[in-house]
Design an enzyme around this catalytic site. Structure first.
Site, PDB file in Angstrom:
ATOM      1  N   HIS A   1       0.688  -1.477  -0.105  1.00 47.85           N
ATOM      2  CA  HIS A   1       0.268   0.550   0.406  1.00 47.85           C
ATOM      3  C   HIS A   1       0.699   1.139  -0.014  1.00 47.85           C
ATOM      4  CE1 HIS A   1      -3.954  -2.068   0.409  1.00 47.85           C
ATOM      5  NE2 HIS A   1      -3.233  -3.101   1.738  1.00 47.85           N
TER       6      HIS A   1
ATOM      7  N   ASP B   1      -2.621 -10.875  -1.900  1.00 51.14           N
ATOM      8  CA  ASP B   1      -3.546 -10.500  -0.794  1.00 51.14           C
ATOM      9  C   ASP B   1      -5.132  -9.954  -1.033  1.00 51.14           C
ATOM     10  OD1 ASP B   1      -2.111  -8.383   2.115  1.00 51.14           O
ATOM     11  OD2 ASP B   1      -3.886  -7.774   1.029  1.00 51.14           O
TER      12      ASP B   1
ATOM     13  N   HIS C   1      -5.752  -7.307  -0.432  1.00 48.54           N
ATOM     14  CA  HIS C   1      -6.131  -5.750  -0.670  1.00 48.54           C
ATOM     15  C   HIS C   1      -5.907  -5.597  -1.609  1.00 48.54           C
ATOM     16  CE1 HIS C   1      -6.950  -6.025   4.266  1.00 48.54           C
ATOM     17  NE2 HIS C   1      -7.523  -5.262   3.769  1.00 48.54           N
TER      18      HIS C   1
ATOM     19  N   ASP D   1      -4.397 -12.763   3.881  1.00 49.32           N
ATOM     20  CA  ASP D   1      -5.717 -12.289   4.437  1.00 49.32           C
ATOM     21  C   ASP D   1      -6.865 -12.229   4.151  1.00 49.32           C
ATOM     22  OD1 ASP D   1      -4.798 -10.463   2.376  1.00 49.32           O
ATOM     23  OD2 ASP D   1      -4.746  -8.402   4.243  1.00 49.32           O
TER      24      ASP D   1
HETATM   25 ZN   LIG Z   1      -3.990  -7.227   2.865  1.00 56.14          ZN
END
Ligand SMILES: [Zn+2]
Length: 310
Positions: free
Chosen positions: A129, A166, A168, A247
């Site tokens: 991120h 991931d 996200h 995740d």
């Molecule tokens: Zn994540």
């Protein structure tokens, strides 16, 4: 040719407070479980060096690097400073972030030089991120992009694939790498989840697949088969990096995708096959998210076992 395993005790000193999901125990449970499973017996264990400013500057603006270093220096022992609503630093965070990026630089050298065929970096803070000029989402330096750019700057390798599973979207990696023709980024992520973007790719070199909440392993595997693999076959990467976040696991409270260990094993096998075809098997895998500790440990073990061909 042993696989490499890179980590550092500094990675467990970065602490964003009690009850924060991105906690120091993440790297400890991963290490313990790989050890218990005998997987570390098959790997060369190395300590992460500190990334240099020159290495970091291939992914981040120097103004951001300078500002972050200055803020980090001002954190008094025993205190924390908030960087965004979810992300903070303590007195050890800067060192941990340098180790995390440094781990991927070392992994990149080992694999690009042919000393090791694959490497896994058990590190935190995570990185995907972190944008060119912004920290956020528990991330400070974009570890995987620092590694990719290190390889492109130092080795006769011209095409690198970045695979990000991931849950996200890797908005930071996308922000730095969009329209970089030397990179193909393939990403799956859960729709309507942090960082609330990615449905429309920023660049021609991005294959973003947003998965519906609760869609499960079948949808994840279909996305890989239908979107990633054809693009990877066309692109013919000479080396592959993985933003390995776990995740999306069904035990993880941060998402609803309902993946299980077998899905990570299967995905890793597909990546191995791509690497075998065009990249001489060269893969650097880097830990990103994964917050349900037992599920994280089991998922990493499945991923690493598949990565090293156990
Ligand atoms: Zn994540």
């Amino acid at each position: 040719m042993l696989a490499a395993y890179i980590s550092h005790p500094d990675c467990a000193k970065h602490d964003m407070g009690d009850h924060h999901p991105e906690c120091p125990d993440r790297v400890r449970v991963v290490h313990d479980h790989l050890l218990a499973k005998g997987l570390l017996d098959c790997m060369e264990m190395l300590d992460a060096p500190l990334a240099t400013q020159e290495q970091l500057a291939r992914a981040h603006r120097t103004s951001y690097l300078d500002e972050f270093a200055e803020i980090a220096q001002q954190v008094a022992p025993g205190t924390r400073r908030q960087i965004d609503p979810d992300t903070s630093i303590n007195e050890f965070s800067y060192q941990a972030a340098l180790r995390a990026a440094g781990a991927v630089v070392l992994a990149s050298d080992l694999v690009a030089s042919g000393r090791n065929q694959v490497a896994f970096c058990n590190i935190r803070p995570p990185g995907h991120h972190a944008e060119r000029s912004n920290a956020g989402g528990f991330c400070f330096f974009n570890n995987v992009v620092v590694g990719i750019r290190h390889v492109l700057a130092n080795y006769p390798i011209e095409r690198i694939a970045l695979i990000d599973f991931d849950v996200h979207h890797g908005n930071g990696s996308e922000d730095i790498l969009f329209n970089d023709e030397q990179i193909l980024m393939c990403s799956t992520f859960e729709k309507n989840l942090y960082p609330f973007c990615g449905d429309v790719p920023m660049g021609r070199n991005m294959i973003n697949v947003a998965l519906a909440p609760r869609s499960g392993g079948d949808a994840f595997r279909a996305a890989i088969k239908d979107f990633w693999l054809p693009a990877l076959t066309r692109f013919q990467p000479q080396m592959i990096f993985i933003s390995a976040g776990f995740d999306a696991h069904r035990e993880d409270d941060l998402s609803t995708l309902q993946l299980v260990e077998a899905d990570y094993l299967w995905a890793t096998r597909q990546i191995n096959q791509v690497a075998a075809k065009s990249a001489q098997g060269r893969i650097v895998s880097v830990l990103e998210g994964g917050y349900a500790l037992p599920a994280l440990a089991r998922s990493v073990a499945a991923h690493v076992a598949s990565l090293i061909g156990e």
